[in-house]
Design a protein around this motif. Structure first.
Motif, short mmCIF file in Angstrom:
data_model
loop_
_atom_site.label_atom_id
_atom_site.label_comp_id
_atom_site.label_asym_id
_atom_site.label_seq_id
_atom_site.Cartn_x
_atom_site.Cartn_y
_atom_site.Cartn_z
N VAL A 52 31.51 28.50 -26.33
CA VAL A 52 32.71 28.43 -27.15
C VAL A 52 33.90 27.98 -26.29
CG1 VAL A 52 34.19 29.64 -28.81
CG2 VAL A 52 31.85 30.42 -28.47
N ILE A 96 37.89 27.85 -26.06
CA ILE A 96 39.01 28.59 -26.65
C ILE A 96 40.29 28.22 -25.90
CG2 ILE A 96 40.00 30.84 -27.18
CD1 ILE A 96 37.20 31.99 -27.25
N PRO A 143 44.70 31.63 -35.66
CA PRO A 143 43.38 31.14 -35.22
C PRO A 143 42.85 30.04 -36.12
CG PRO A 143 43.17 33.29 -36.25
CD PRO A 143 44.64 33.03 -36.13
N ILE A 195 39.12 27.83 -36.39
CA ILE A 195 37.75 27.57 -35.93
C ILE A 195 37.35 26.16 -36.36
CG2 ILE A 195 35.33 28.19 -36.25
CD1 ILE A 195 36.14 31.09 -36.39
N ARG A 229 45.62 29.00 -32.08
CA ARG A 229 44.57 29.45 -31.16
C ARG A 229 43.30 28.78 -31.67
NH1 ARG A 229 42.48 33.58 -27.88
NH2 ARG A 229 40.44 34.40 -28.53
N ILE A 285 39.37 27.75 -31.64
CA ILE A 285 38.06 28.26 -31.24
C ILE A 285 37.02 27.22 -31.66
CG2 ILE A 285 36.35 30.09 -31.58
CD1 ILE A 285 39.75 31.04 -32.60
N THR A 316 36.59 36.63 -31.81
CA THR A 316 37.57 35.68 -31.26
C THR A 316 38.87 35.58 -32.06
OG1 THR A 316 36.65 33.79 -32.48
CG2 THR A 316 35.72 34.26 -30.29
N CYS A 317 38.91 36.11 -33.28
CA CYS A 317 40.07 35.89 -34.14
C CYS A 317 40.80 37.20 -34.44
CB CYS A 317 39.66 35.23 -35.46
SG CYS A 317 38.87 33.62 -35.25
#
Length: 302
Positions: A44, A46, A52, A54, A78, A80, A113-114
């Motif tokens: 991943v 980041i 966030p 994705i 952010r 991902i 991740t979020c």
């Protein structure tokens, strides 16, 4: 007993793949992580701060296919960017892939991740996975953006596309790659010039991935079960998060009329990107990020 010649050859291939991938990610403003997500050892990327987002790539691709838009998107988000299960450097630990695992994998990615429900952006196969996820797990995402997404209509690629694709999948040589790639990209010469020194490692890494049996098996499974089948309209109507479409006008596999029909039927805003086929994130990064920001901002203000 392990064959030492075969073992050395496999290590050399892996070293070469790692070297090419590192060249592609080294200059990106991201950190690469290896996360265990529902039994999938997942690579991943980041980077950035903010809400966030994705990014899910297409079939046979990897997170590096987002390399031309990541520096632009991290200014506000952010970001991902995983390798899908069985793609790139993401390995299914138990050696078994099923559709339920893919959705568990995505749910786990969000949880790990979020800090809040992310914007989910999916291209081609990544779009189809995103749509199917939104049908049953819409509470985990804030909005959905589909880029030349599979699953919205019947998959009927032009014969020339299908022929070159099959030849490349059966014989993933550099020659077959060069013959197939123009069916995915509107202007390969312009793309090559735009990518500059990253072009050669990009092609080399993709060839290395295509020649790997485990990756090839994962690709075929995911296309057969999550990519190609059309999602029934009654399921698409269950999506309750803001959804929008970005489409390359000259897509040979997933034609623009599919996006136009979905936009009309479900009220999803559509932005068409000129002079591109099925991968506008790679081919027209400025136009892609402008379209994405416009759709997100309009959705936020509505």
């Amino acid at each position: 007993m392990m064959n030492p010649v075969r073992s050395t050859h496999e290590k050399e291939k892996q070293t070469s793949a790692n070297r090419n991938r590192t060249q592609l990610t080294a200059a990106l403003p991201v950190t690469e992580h290896q996360l265990n997500l529902s039994g999938v050892s997942t690579a991943v990327l980041i980077g950035g701060e903010g809400s966030p987002m994705i990014l899910l790539h297409g079939p046979g691709e990897s997170s590096v296919w987002w390399m031309r838009v990541i520096p632009k998107l991290i200014k506000d988000n952010r970001v991902i960017v995983p390798d899908l299960p069985g793609h790139g450097e993401s390995k299914v630990n138990k050696g078994f892939l099923d559709t339920g695992l893919v959705f568990d994998w995505l749910s786990d990615l969000i949880k790990q991740t979020c800090p809040s429900p992310p914007i989910l952006v999916g291209n081609i196969l990544g779009g189809s996975i995103g749509v199917r996820f939104a049908v049953n797990h819409g509470n985990q995402i804030s909005r959905l953006v589909l880029v030349n997404s599979l699953g919205l209509g019947k998959f009927r690629p032009k014969p020339s596309f299908a022929f070159r694709l099959m030849r490349f999948m059966l014989w993933p040589t550099e020659k077959n790659f060069s013959r197939f790639f123009p069916h995915c990209m509107y202007d390969v010469d312009n793309l090559r010039q735009g990518m500059g020194k990253y072009w050669d490692p990009f092609v080399a890494y993709n060839l290395e991935c295509a020649r790997d049996k485990e990756r090839s098996d994962a690709l075929q499974f995911m296309m057969k079960n999550l990519g190609i089948p059309k999602i029934p309209d009654k399921e698409l109507q269950r999506i309750n998060v803001p959804t929008a479409l970005i489409w390359g006008r000259h897509d040979k596999a997933n034609k623009l009329k599919i996006a136009q029909a979905a936009s009309k039927k479900f009220g999803w805003p559509l932005q068409v990107i000129e002079e591109t086929r099925d991968d506008p994130k790679l081919e027209r990064p400025n136009a892609f990020t402008n379209a994405l920001h416009n759709l997100i901002n309009n959705s936020s203000s509505s």
